[in-house]
Design an enzyme around this catalytic site. Structure first.
Site, mmCIF file in Angstrom:
data_model
loop_
_atom_site.group_PDB
_atom_site.id
_atom_site.type_symbol
_atom_site.label_atom_id
_atom_site.label_comp_id
_atom_site.label_asym_id
_atom_site.label_seq_id
_atom_site.Cartn_x
_atom_site.Cartn_y
_atom_site.Cartn_z
ATOM 1 N N HIS A 1 34.591 -61.655 -39.719
ATOM 2 C CA HIS A 1 35.584 -60.493 -39.136
ATOM 3 C C HIS A 1 35.475 -59.191 -39.719
ATOM 4 C CE1 HIS A 1 38.045 -62.794 -41.288
ATOM 5 N NE2 HIS A 1 38.913 -61.964 -41.567
ATOM 6 N N GLU B 1 45.162 -58.821 -41.489
ATOM 7 C CA GLU B 1 45.039 -58.537 -42.796
ATOM 8 C C GLU B 1 45.516 -57.067 -43.071
ATOM 9 O OE1 GLU B 1 40.992 -59.500 -43.811
ATOM 10 O OE2 GLU B 1 41.191 -61.433 -43.069
#
Lengths: 160, 202
Positions: free
Chosen positions: B173, B199
């Site tokens: 990703h 994140e």
């Protein structure tokens, strides 16, 4: 075409094999017989042909395990492919199913096998005849006799 | 007239479900003890959907999004790895625990044994380089192609990511287009966006 996952096999056939075990070794040993059957099946499973009749294969393993188990219980040599008589132990709770399981367990061996493999596992009589080391006609007759006996044992109100 | 169906109907008992679940647990235990549990699996609820997790004795072998069809993925594992495949959640506890930590911002790196047998050749070497992209950052398909030893194989990097058998864990990703747009994702673009947002948030 490939084999289904073993998880799928347990999901599809676990209940049928449990019932067959209850019938052929009796309710009290059925769970151990189920475990022995599925563990043996898991060992052999990757070698099974993908187009096999998996339920028939499992019932055959259950049948052999039942004979081993009953022979060990009897501590006496019993010829292969013949289900010995089993003792019906203890008093189970008085529900109609327990009564029926006990009645099945009390059937003469060939009738018990024929009822289990035809009525519980839906196997064709030709295969049942092989398992019980008898003719197809005799297997059919044993199943019919077994069901008739269960009706007598359980009384007229039984919905068999 | 007694038919097999009517006979079984008389014998149907609600207790059977519980008995079978107990027998299943015992089978899993015995299978593991005899070295017969070739593939164990469980599912895990996460913010990006219910993930399927599967492990061999070597390590985590597959993570699958719902969009891949969990039943389809299990059938594939049975065929490509081993049909001795059972629902055995305990075997996946460490992976599930680390994923829970990841989704709650408590983990930036996964520390799990991985079984990368489902990725071969160049795709495998692409996957080997993905963990070098740090948490919270991204890299372009072109950068990864160069890192994997073939700068021209930008499209092949895309297909390696699209067929990553261990998404989330092996961070495909974090691979985006050179122009900054997202590119594709095996779990769908919403999941890719959600992971990058997760994140980016402390």
């Amino acid at each position: 075409m490939s084999l289904p996952s073993f998880e799928q096999v347990v999901a599809d056939h676990g209940l049928v094999v449990l019932r067959v075990c209850r019938a052929v070794v009796g309710p009290s040993d059925a769970e151990d017989a189920w475990s022995e059957t599925f563990l043996a099946a898991l060992v052999a499973y990757p070698g099974l042909r993908a187009d096999s009749n998996i339920r028939g294969w499992l019932v055959t393993i259950a049948h052999r395990k039942a004979i081993d188990r009953l022979r060990a219980n009897h501590r006496a040599p019993v010829p292969l492919a013949v289900l010995p008589e089993i003792a019906v132990l203890g008093v189970e709770p008085p529900d109609p199913q327990a009564e029926l399981w006990q009645a099945i367990a009390a059937l003469p061996p060939k009738q018990r096998g024929a009822v289990a493999y035809h009525y519980l596992a839906d196997l064709p009589y030709a295969q049942i005849a092989e398992l019980l080391d008898t003719s197809e006609a005799a297997a059919r007759r044993s199943a019919a006799d077994g069901i008739a006996k269960l009706r007598t044992v359980l009384g007229p109100e039984a919905t068999l | 007239m007694t038919t097999p169906e009517s006979f079984r109907h008389v014998l149907a008992s609600p207790g059977d479900v519980e008995t079978l679940s107990h027998l299943h647990a015992r089978l899993v235990e015995q299978a593991a003890a005899h070295g017969l549990l070739d593939v164990a699996y469980r599912t895990l609820d996460t913010p990006v959907g219910v993930l399927l997790l599967a492990a061999t004795p070597t390590g985590l072998v597959r993570v699958a999004y719902p969009g891949e069809g969990h039943d389809h993925v299990l059938a594939q594992l049975a065929e490509r790895v081993s049909p001795r495949l059972l629902h055995a959640p305990a075997r996946l506890d460490p992976a599930a625990h680390q994923l829970d930590e990841y989704f709650s911002h408590h983990r930036h790196r996964f520390d799990l044994a991985l079984d990368l047998r489902l990725a071969r050749g160049f795709r495998r070497s692409v996957l080997d380089h993905l963990p070098e992209i740090a948490y919270g950052t991204t890299a372009s398909y072109a950068t990864i192609a160069a890192a994997a030893g073939n700068p021209k194989a930008v499209r092949a990097v895309g297909s390696a990511c699209a067929t990553n058998p261990l998404p989330v864990i092996v961070p495909c990703h974090r691979v985006v287009r050179s122009d900054g747009t997202l590119g594709g994702y095996v779990g769908g673009l919403d999941a890719k966006r959600a992971l990058l947002r997760l994140e980016a948030t402390p």
